[in-house]
Motif scaffolding. Structure first.
Motif, PDB file in Angstrom:
ATOM      1  N   TRP A  70     -32.308 -32.487  17.636  1.00  0.00           N
ATOM      2  CA  TRP A  70     -31.682 -30.850  17.466  1.00  0.00           C
ATOM      3  C   TRP A  70     -31.377 -29.886  17.158  1.00  0.00           C
ATOM      4  O   TRP A  70     -32.129 -29.611  17.406  1.00  0.00           O
TER       5      TRP A  70
ATOM      6  N   LYS B 286     -24.406 -21.853  11.131  1.00  0.00           N
ATOM      7  CA  LYS B 286     -26.067 -22.071  10.687  1.00  0.00           C
ATOM      8  C   LYS B 286     -26.099 -22.508   9.299  1.00  0.00           C
ATOM      9  O   LYS B 286     -27.109 -23.573   9.300  1.00  0.00           O
TER      10      LYS B 286
ATOM     11  N   ASP C 293     -34.832 -29.303  16.013  1.00  0.00           N
ATOM     12  CA  ASP C 293     -35.091 -28.596  18.042  1.00  0.00           C
ATOM     13  C   ASP C 293     -35.247 -27.240  17.818  1.00  0.00           C
ATOM     14  O   ASP C 293     -36.172 -26.095  18.128  1.00  0.00           O
ATOM     15  N   CYS C 294     -34.324 -26.169  17.539  1.00  0.00           N
ATOM     16  CA  CYS C 294     -33.255 -25.676  17.649  1.00  0.00           C
ATOM     17  C   CYS C 294     -34.193 -23.894  16.879  1.00  0.00           C
ATOM     18  O   CYS C 294     -34.606 -23.157  17.071  1.00  0.00           O
TER      19      CYS C 294
ATOM     20  N   HIS D 177     -34.035 -21.030  18.812  1.00  0.00           N
ATOM     21  CA  HIS D 177     -32.847 -20.892  19.261  1.00  0.00           C
ATOM     22  C   HIS D 177     -31.542 -21.185  18.948  1.00  0.00           C
ATOM     23  O   HIS D 177     -31.719 -21.014  17.856  1.00  0.00           O
ATOM     24  N   ASP D 178     -30.401 -19.520  19.235  1.00  0.00           N
ATOM     25  CA  ASP D 178     -29.309 -19.373  18.250  1.00  0.00           C
ATOM     26  C   ASP D 178     -28.863 -20.651  18.765  1.00  0.00           C
ATOM     27  O   ASP D 178     -28.759 -20.446  19.695  1.00  0.00           O
ATOM     28  N   ILE D 179     -28.136 -21.191  17.752  1.00  0.00           N
ATOM     29  CA  ILE D 179     -26.744 -21.870  18.327  1.00  0.00           C
ATOM     30  C   ILE D 179     -25.559 -21.500  17.477  1.00  0.00           C
ATOM     31  O   ILE D 179     -25.043 -20.948  17.608  1.00  0.00           O
TER      32      ILE D 179
ATOM     33  N   GLN E 172     -37.708 -23.586  17.122  1.00  0.00           N
ATOM     34  CA  GLN E 172     -38.034 -22.972  18.846  1.00  0.00           C
ATOM     35  C   GLN E 172     -36.785 -21.569  19.208  1.00  0.00           C
ATOM     36  O   GLN E 172     -36.978 -20.554  19.368  1.00  0.00           O
TER      37      GLN E 172
ATOM     38  N   MET F 245     -28.048 -20.808  21.704  1.00  0.00           N
ATOM     39  CA  MET F 245     -28.094 -22.476  22.386  1.00  0.00           C
ATOM     40  C   MET F 245     -26.857 -23.102  22.669  1.00  0.00           C
ATOM     41  O   MET F 245     -26.225 -23.598  21.782  1.00  0.00           O
TER      42      MET F 245
ATOM     43  N   ALA G  97     -28.632 -32.527  25.334  1.00  0.00           N
ATOM     44  CA  ALA G  97     -29.166 -32.309  24.434  1.00  0.00           C
ATOM     45  C   ALA G  97     -27.812 -33.104  23.779  1.00  0.00           C
ATOM     46  O   ALA G  97     -28.163 -33.472  22.704  1.00  0.00           O
TER      47      ALA G  97
END
Length: 93
Positions: A15, A49, A18-19, A24-26, A22, A1, A7
């Motif tokens: 944030w 990560k 939230d990632c 979501h890949d950061i 959900q 993401m 954001a």
């Protein structure tokens, strides 16, 4: 993401939570890199990560929930798949 304007105005730990919630890949860096750099990009994303999960543990509101420095080192040396994201503090929801 990738981070967008909305954001960027959000409190960083919220944030990140939230990632993770959900799934979501950061991603960091250019996602359009050539195939040679994909492994390097994956490595950097995995390290980032891992650092974010450890950081979330280190900023827990209750000092008793924060890891010792020995535990921090263990978490940083462990594979990212073995790390557990701490529960979101109630006030950051």
């Amino acid at each position: 993401m990738k981070m967008d304007n909305q954001a960027s105005s959000q409190y960083f730990p919220c944030w990140i939570y939230d990632c993770f919630e959900q799934d979501h890949d950061i991603e960091f860096g250019d996602t359009d890199e050539n195939t040679e750099n994909d492994n390097m990009s994956d490595t950097y994303n995995s390290i980032a990560k891992k650092m974010m999960v450890v950081a979330l543990w280190c900023i827990q509101m209750n000092p008793g929930d924060r890891p010792s420095m020995n535990k921090v080192v263990e978490m940083l040396e462990a594979p990212v798949e073995r790390l557990r994201v701490p529960n979101r503090p109630p006030q950051s929801a």
